[in-house]
Design a protein around this motif. Structure first.
Motif, short mmCIF file in Angstrom:
data_model
loop_
_atom_site.label_atom_id
_atom_site.label_comp_id
_atom_site.label_asym_id
_atom_site.label_seq_id
_atom_site.Cartn_x
_atom_site.Cartn_y
_atom_site.Cartn_z
N ILE A 191 -22.50 -8.54 -9.87
CA ILE A 191 -20.94 -7.35 -10.96
C ILE A 191 -20.31 -8.09 -11.68
CG2 ILE A 191 -19.38 -5.70 -11.37
CD1 ILE A 191 -22.38 -5.21 -11.55
N PHE A 192 -19.39 -8.48 -12.71
CA PHE A 192 -18.24 -9.46 -12.76
C PHE A 192 -17.45 -8.62 -14.01
CE2 PHE A 192 -21.25 -10.41 -16.11
CZ PHE A 192 -21.06 -10.89 -17.00
N VAL A 193 -16.78 -9.30 -14.35
CA VAL A 193 -15.48 -8.27 -15.32
C VAL A 193 -15.21 -9.60 -16.90
CG1 VAL A 193 -12.98 -8.06 -15.41
CG2 VAL A 193 -14.37 -7.19 -13.00
N ASN A 194 -15.86 -8.75 -18.00
CA ASN A 194 -15.51 -9.94 -18.67
C ASN A 194 -13.56 -9.92 -19.11
OD1 ASN A 194 -17.75 -10.28 -19.81
ND2 ASN A 194 -17.94 -8.00 -20.16
N SER A 195 -13.95 -10.60 -19.36
CA SER A 195 -12.17 -10.95 -20.31
C SER A 195 -11.09 -10.74 -18.96
CB SER A 195 -11.88 -9.51 -20.90
OG SER A 195 -12.47 -9.88 -22.06
N PRO A 196 -11.02 -11.32 -17.91
CA PRO A 196 -10.41 -10.66 -16.52
C PRO A 196 -8.75 -10.66 -17.20
CG PRO A 196 -11.69 -13.27 -16.34
CD PRO A 196 -11.99 -12.33 -18.01
N TYR A 197 -8.45 -11.59 -17.62
CA TYR A 197 -6.78 -11.72 -18.22
C TYR A 197 -6.38 -9.74 -19.24
CZ TYR A 197 -4.80 -16.09 -17.43
OH TYR A 197 -4.66 -16.87 -16.82
N VAL A 198 -7.43 -9.13 -19.65
CA VAL A 198 -7.44 -8.32 -19.64
C VAL A 198 -6.69 -6.52 -18.80
CG1 VAL A 198 -7.99 -6.19 -21.22
CG2 VAL A 198 -8.34 -7.69 -21.94
N VAL A 199 -7.77 -7.33 -17.63
CA VAL A 199 -7.59 -6.39 -16.38
C VAL A 199 -6.33 -6.76 -15.62
CG1 VAL A 199 -9.06 -5.63 -14.36
CG2 VAL A 199 -10.17 -6.57 -16.51
N THR A 200 -6.32 -8.38 -15.74
CA THR A 200 -4.91 -8.70 -15.02
C THR A 200 -3.45 -7.66 -15.99
OG1 THR A 200 -6.23 -10.29 -14.63
CG2 THR A 200 -3.63 -10.74 -14.14
N VAL A 201 -3.46 -7.75 -17.09
CA VAL A 201 -2.71 -7.65 -17.07
C VAL A 201 -2.39 -6.27 -17.36
CG1 VAL A 201 -1.26 -7.37 -19.97
CG2 VAL A 201 -2.57 -9.29 -19.20
N PHE A 202 -3.52 -5.21 -17.35
CA PHE A 202 -3.07 -4.28 -17.08
C PHE A 202 -2.64 -3.92 -15.66
CE2 PHE A 202 -3.96 -3.88 -21.56
CZ PHE A 202 -3.87 -2.34 -21.80
N TYR B 163 0.76 -0.85 -0.28
CA TYR B 163 -0.03 0.03 -0.08
C TYR B 163 0.85 0.87 0.06
CZ TYR B 163 -4.70 -1.13 1.00
OH TYR B 163 -5.93 -2.07 0.77
N THR B 164 1.91 1.81 1.20
CA THR B 164 2.36 2.57 1.22
C THR B 164 3.75 2.81 0.07
OG1 THR B 164 3.52 1.34 2.71
CG2 THR B 164 2.44 3.43 3.32
N ILE B 165 3.97 1.64 -1.27
CA ILE B 165 4.82 2.46 -1.68
C ILE B 165 3.86 2.53 -2.87
CG2 ILE B 165 6.84 0.98 -0.81
CD1 ILE B 165 7.44 -0.69 -2.66
N GLY B 166 2.84 2.18 -3.10
CA GLY B 166 1.88 2.48 -4.69
C GLY B 166 1.99 1.38 -4.92
N ILE B 167 2.03 0.17 -4.82
CA ILE B 167 1.62 -0.92 -6.00
C ILE B 167 0.48 -1.14 -5.76
CG2 ILE B 167 2.57 -3.98 -6.15
CD1 ILE B 167 4.89 -3.35 -4.31
N SER B 168 -0.58 -1.01 -5.28
CA SER B 168 -1.85 -1.52 -4.99
C SER B 168 -2.48 -0.28 -5.39
CB SER B 168 -2.52 -1.67 -3.65
OG SER B 168 -1.78 -2.55 -2.88
N TYR B 169 -2.05 0.82 -5.59
CA TYR B 169 -2.30 1.92 -6.18
C TYR B 169 -2.03 1.69 -7.44
CZ TYR B 169 -4.03 3.65 -1.72
OH TYR B 169 -4.53 3.95 -0.72
N GLY B 170 -1.52 1.72 -8.15
CA GLY B 170 -0.77 1.31 -9.17
C GLY B 170 -1.65 0.06 -10.18
N ALA B 171 -1.83 -0.58 -9.98
CA ALA B 171 -2.68 -1.59 -9.58
C ALA B 171 -4.47 -1.71 -10.12
CB ALA B 171 -2.68 -3.14 -8.89
N MET B 172 -4.35 -0.54 -9.26
CA MET B 172 -6.15 -0.23 -9.12
C MET B 172 -6.29 0.43 -10.33
SD MET B 172 -8.01 0.98 -5.62
CE MET B 172 -7.57 2.42 -6.13
N PHE B 173 -5.20 1.68 -11.02
CA PHE B 173 -4.96 2.59 -11.85
C PHE B 173 -5.43 1.82 -13.32
CE2 PHE B 173 -2.86 4.52 -15.28
CZ PHE B 173 -3.71 5.75 -15.19
N VAL C 173 -1.77 -8.87 -6.63
CA VAL C 173 -2.87 -8.37 -6.93
C VAL C 173 -3.32 -7.90 -8.02
CG1 VAL C 173 -2.98 -5.33 -7.34
CG2 VAL C 173 -1.87 -6.33 -5.55
N ALA C 174 -2.43 -8.45 -9.25
CA ALA C 174 -3.43 -8.55 -10.80
C ALA C 174 -4.40 -9.38 -11.07
CB ALA C 174 -1.91 -8.91 -12.11
N PHE C 175 -3.75 -10.59 -9.94
CA PHE C 175 -5.11 -11.87 -10.39
C PHE C 175 -5.85 -12.05 -8.84
CE2 PHE C 175 -1.17 -14.55 -11.85
CZ PHE C 175 -2.31 -14.63 -13.58
#
Lengths: 250, 324
Positions: free
Chosen positions: B104-115, B74-84, B244-246
């Motif tokens: 709610i669900f996310v289609n093509s979860p891999y796209v979200v994961t990769v980003f 959290y404090t070094i911003g990794i989680s926020y980077g992933a959220m973005f 975080v991505a998965f």
């Protein structure tokens, strides 16, 4: 001769801190490095230990040029105790065992454990071996730092103001330990100190630094009124008490 | 951990007996039990163990390398980077969806994961580049992390402001750390990265102990402090980024586990790393079991529960350890 410092220079950006430093140290000697704040004493120790990389010059230990050794090999030859030694939540035994770091590959060996136990015994730290270093007094903490340095089995011991923040009794005790270890283990010690009387009492050789250069170097005769005036800008004279020279400020 | 795992296998919307679990695990179970165990509960349990280990261990290493007890993903911003990154994918690839029930669900979860992974890595790389090029101190790295986290957070808010209802709901849904998302393949990827990282951290345990004794002491013990810090941060950040991505954001595990271990075991990284790993795994496994069953049949995302539990525990630790 165990250590040879030959023409060492160091600067922080454009500011020269050390200039053409040359001296030699013999086996088992205690050398005091003296001078005012900012004279370059601590920088000199860090250059010898390669914590800082000198811009010029060579440092040789047993004729090995330090430039050709990697950090682990240097750690097996030189141990350094910084100005501020802090305790944390690690036992005294483990803090001393950490001194074996340059020798440890994956796991500690029986030899590492034996050396650690022997040093704890030598330093009279056996009783507090299992206490956290956080719980120790300043004097005990300094002893642990010296013990850890000894666990490195060094040829040279560098100590940056080891008696800083200690009471008189502990100052004497720590300097006695340094002197005894140097003699008994054949380790040369270089001690940065502001206390001229402790230096006179426990050192074999003296190096006075002024403006990053060696102002004077030699036996206890270099600690005289003239040099003290030149280096520290204070008036003092050197007296004698039961054969021990003492500096008296005027 | 074994007991927690067995309990977690047995409990849920459909309760299973020990015999059913045994038969299924040994290949003699009926189809329904096999489906529940092998496709739903077991990947979830393994994901909990792997994520618990990953988060706790990377928290411990970050706290050491940054010399700050508050260092965490959290404090070094990794989680926020992933959220973005996730918000970016949801908006620009329109992968948000809703079932007829409104879930709610996310289609093509891999796209979200990769980003999300790219976002997390961006945060890490900016800090590491600053550290390397501008020779930032560990303390300054934490502050840089807070600034970068804030920047990514602001970027996410901009996207949320312009998002439609479905996209907004998908973004919020994604941020809930959820162990139900990964399938066996993703769990496998997480496990491989975790194992290599853990071996690396254990190999470096003496270097971390030396770092704890101070910068100059560590150098005099032959430790290349800058390199140890950079590699420690890089490996820990990669580990967290994959998680975080998965899984989304699972807070506080990385912060609390190393602290708890330090209280009971002291500051020796020979013990902090493996015991934090064990503690993280058990904590996340139990948290997820509670999250699955507390208001069954509704399954809460485990990230909500860890934050609920973690915040008061952390406040208690702060008051206990750092009072003047």
């Amino acid at each position: 001769m165990i250590l040879s410092v030959d023409g060492v220079e160091f600067s922080y950006k454009s500011k020269k801190v050390l200039e053409n430093i040359k001296f030699k140290v013999d086996k088992g000697d205690v050398v005091s490095v003296l001078g005012i704040n900012g004279a370059g004493k601590s920088t000199l120790l860090k250059c010898i230990n390669r914590i800082l990389k000198p811009k010029k010059g060579a440092i040789l230990i047993d004729d090995f040029n330090l430039n050709k050794l990697n950090s682990l090999e240097i750690a097996k030859k030189i141990a350094y105790i910084p100005q501020s030694v802090n305790g944390n939540y690690i036992s005294v035994f483990d803090a001393v065992l950490l001194g074996r770091k340059p020798y440890i590959k994956w796991e500690v060996s029986k030899k590492d454990l034996k050396i650690t136990s022997d040093i704890l015994k030598l330093m009279n730290l056996e009783d507090c071996a299992l206490r956290y270093t956080k719980e120790l007094s300043g004097g005990e903490l300094q002893k642990v730092a010296i013990a850890r340095a000894l666990a490195q089995e060094p040829r040279i011991l560098l100590l940056d103001e080891p008696t800083n923040n200690l009471d008189l009794k502990n100052q004497m005790a720590i300097m006695k330990i340094i002197k005894n270890i140097s003699r008994s283990q054949n380790i040369s010690s270089i001690v940065v100190t502001h206390d001229l009387n402790l230096a006179l009492r426990f050192s074999d050789k003296f190096i006075m630094l002024k403006d990053g250069m060696i102002f004077s170097e030699g036996n206890n005769e270099v600690i005289n009124s003239k040099n003290i005036q030149e280096v520290y800008d204070v008036n003092a004279y050197v007296d004698n008490y039961n054969g021990i020279p003492i500096v008296v400020l005027v | 951990m074994l007991l927690s795992s067995i309990y977690s296998l047995s409990i849920g919307g459909y309760k299973l007996s020990l015999t059913q679990i045994y038969h299924s695990l040994t290949g003699n179970g009926d189809n329904a039990t096999n489906l529940i165990i092998w496709n739903i509960r077991l990947p979830r349990i393994v994901a909990a163990i792997v994520a618990g280990i990953s988060l706790a261990v990377s928290g411990a290493v970050m706290q050491c390398t940054l010399r700050n007890p508050l260092a965490s993903p959290y404090t070094i911003g990794i989680s926020y980077g992933a959220m973005f990154g996730a918000a970016f994918a949801i908006i620009f690839f329109d992968v948000g969806g809703a079932e007829s029930t409104g879930k709610i669900f996310v289609n093509s979860p891999y796209v979200v994961t990769v980003f999300a992974f790219i976002g997390a890595l961006m945060a890490v790389l900016i800090i590491l580049l600053l550290a390397k090029l501008r020779r930032l101190t560990p303390e300054a790295m934490i502050l840089a992390g807070i600034a970068i986290g804030s920047l990514f957070s602001a970027g996410t808010m901009v996207m949320q402001y312009f998002a439609n209802d479905l996209q907004l709901a998908s973004m919020v849904y994604w941020t809930f750390g959820d162990l139900g998302r990964p399938l066996w393949v993703e769990v496998g990827i997480m496990t491989v990265i975790m194992v290599f990282s853990l071996i690396y951290f254990i190999y470096k345990r003496w270097d971390y102990n030396a770092l704890e004794s101070g910068e100059e002491s560590a150098k005099s013990l032959g430790v290349n402090t800058e390199r140890t810090r950079l590699w420690g941060m890089l490996v820990a950040s990669l580990l967290v980024s994959v998680n975080v991505a998965f899984l989304g954001i699972i807070g506080f595990v990385g912060l609390i586990c190393p602290h708890m271990v330090r209280i009971f075991m002291g500051g020796d990284y020979r013990f902090i790393i493996p015991i934090s790993a064990l503690f993280g795994a058990i904590l996340l496994l139990i948290s997820d079991t509670v999250a699955r069953t507390i208001i069954s049949p509704i399954v809460l995302p485990v990230g909500i529960l860890t934050s609920f539990m973690g915040a008061p525990v952390f406040l208690y630790l702060l008051v206990k350890m750092y009072k003047q």
